[in-house]
Design an enzyme around this catalytic site. Structure first.
Site, PDB file in Angstrom:
ATOM      1  CG  HIS A 199      -0.442   0.038   2.540  1.00 60.44           C
ATOM      2  ND1 HIS A 199      -0.200   1.219   3.205  1.00 60.44           N
ATOM      3  CD2 HIS A 199      -0.112  -0.948   3.407  1.00 60.44           C
ATOM      4  CE1 HIS A 199       0.264   0.961   4.421  1.00 60.44           C
ATOM      5  NE2 HIS A 199       0.327  -0.343   4.568  1.00 60.44           N
ATOM      6  CG  ASP A 202       2.918   0.462   7.840  1.00 58.77           C
ATOM      7  OD1 ASP A 202       2.529  -0.030   6.771  1.00 58.77           O
ATOM      8  OD2 ASP A 202       2.215   0.520   8.869  1.00 58.77           O
ATOM      9  CD  GLU A 256      -2.987  -1.481   5.326  1.00 61.97           C
ATOM     10  OE1 GLU A 256      -3.012  -2.437   6.117  1.00 61.97           O
ATOM     11  OE2 GLU A 256      -2.539  -0.349   5.653  1.00 61.97           O
ATOM     12  CD  GLU A 257      -1.446   2.666   7.506  1.00 62.62           C
ATOM     13  OE1 GLU A 257      -2.176   2.356   8.476  1.00 62.62           O
ATOM     14  OE2 GLU A 257      -0.239   2.379   7.448  1.00 62.62           O
ATOM     15  CG  ASP A 301       1.427  -3.912   5.751  1.00 61.70           C
ATOM     16  OD1 ASP A 301       2.258  -3.080   6.164  1.00 61.70           O
ATOM     17  OD2 ASP A 301       0.211  -3.671   5.656  1.00 61.70           O
ATOM     18  CG  HIS A 316       1.143   3.183  12.667  1.00 61.53           C
ATOM     19  ND1 HIS A 316      -0.228   3.093  12.702  1.00 61.53           N
ATOM     20  CD2 HIS A 316       1.512   2.631  11.480  1.00 61.53           C
ATOM     21  CE1 HIS A 316      -0.669   2.505  11.601  1.00 61.53           C
ATOM     22  NE2 HIS A 316       0.377   2.210  10.848  1.00 61.53           N
TER      23      HIS A 316
END
Length: 327
Positions: free
Chosen positions: A54, A172, A206-207, A226, A306
């Protein structure tokens, strides 16, 4: 890493991916939602595999503008406000202008507020953007063209260390987009074809939780690229490829997971197997949406996911090795 791609504002990243598909001579289509899907024919005409990564990342959007002229943000994707406190950012206006600034708590000066700075809850309501313009009222800020709904991107601070670490925001999942194209480059450099047809899905939501909206009917296996997790309650290792056994939504397909593990054992690929507590991938989301495919998730593990993330080139390479062998 520097291309701004928060969920909902990924067009520049998608364009870059299209340029890469074209550079390698890979035919592709774009979906109605703005994702792009490449395709490479295999040696066999039976079945196909879907690989996803993604392009969308965390980010923010202007929610309101305070009377002092400072915007309040709403987050895009799952992050805590303390993770981006003090970070430099860019506001992208509807008409294409860009304004720099920094994200600060509403009480930021220790000299002024003392212990209130420490005790202030880092919440959406207590964070504000200090714009790098002379503006002290809502009217002055709106006169710049800044408005509710403008996307906001945070600086990535990408660093490649001499001993192989990669430090950045948004590893990510941009590192996995890079791995996807590294696999395509491997095929082209060695004049190879995969065993069967492979689709390469660059998803763009995706997020947010709705990255995959279409899977070609001949696809049997879906492997999401991922990141894995490096933390006290996780088995990830930045030097190894991580294979996900279960996430917060579902266990992954046992047979496909076993195939990946056996390939690692047979080929000497360094791997970890992990269960993620607060996690979902394009593959598990697609499974819970009802797509009839075998599904799995692999990728390099990331420390402080994150937040200000870190991985290592060894884990990136081990993931590409597994991708080469399984396909």
């Amino acid at each position: 890493m520097d291309i701004p791609t928060p969920g909902g504002y990924t067009q520049m990243g998608i364009l870059r991916c299209i340029q890469e598909f074209e550079r390698f001579g890979v035919k592709y289509i774009t979906t109605k939602k703005g994702a792009v899907i490449g395709e490479i024919e295999g040696r066999s005409s039976e079945g196909a595999t879907l690989i996803s990564a993604h392009i969308d990342t965390l980010g923010a959007m202007v929610k309101s503008i305070k009377s002092n002229g400072r915007p309040v943000l709403t987050n895009i994707g799952g992050f805590s406000w303390n993770c981006v406190e003090g970070e430099n950012l860019v506001i992208h206006t509807q008409d294409g202008r860009r304004y720099t600034g920094s994200l600060l708590p509403s009480k930021a000066s220790r000299h002024t507020y003392g212990e209130e700075v420490t005790n202030l809850l880092r919440s959406q309501e207590n964070m504000e953007v200090r714009i790098d313009e002379f503006t002290s009222t809502k009217e002055e800020t709106t006169a710049l063209g800044i408005a509710v709904g403008d996307f906001v991107t945070f600086h990535t601070r990408t660093i490649f260390t001499e001993n192989g670490f990669i430090k950045s925001r948004y590893i990510d999942d941009k590192v996995c987009v890079a791995q996807l194209f590294a696999y395509i480059k491997y095929l082209r450099d060695n004049n190879l074809k995969p065993e069967r047809k492979v689709y390469f899905y660059i998803s763009n939501y995706e997020e947010i939780g709705h990255g995959i909206s279409y899977i070609p009917p001949e696809v049997e296996d879906f492997i999401a690229l991922d990141v894995g997790l490096v933390a006290e309650d996780a088995a990830g290792d930045e030097r190894r490829v991580n294979i996900v056994a279960k996430d917060s939504r579902t266990p992954y397909d046992f047979n496909l997971r076993s195939k990946l593990v056996n390939i690692c054992l047979e080929k000497g690929i360094n791997y970890t197997l992990d269960v993620h507590n607060r996690y979902g991938s394009d593959a598990s989301i697609a499974a819970t949406q009802g797509f009839d495919v075998n599904f799995s998730c692999i990728g390099p593990s990331v420390d402080a996911s994150h937040h200000y993330e870190r991985t290592h080139r060894d884990g990136v390479v081990e993931t590409i090795k597994l991708l080469i062998e399984v396909l």
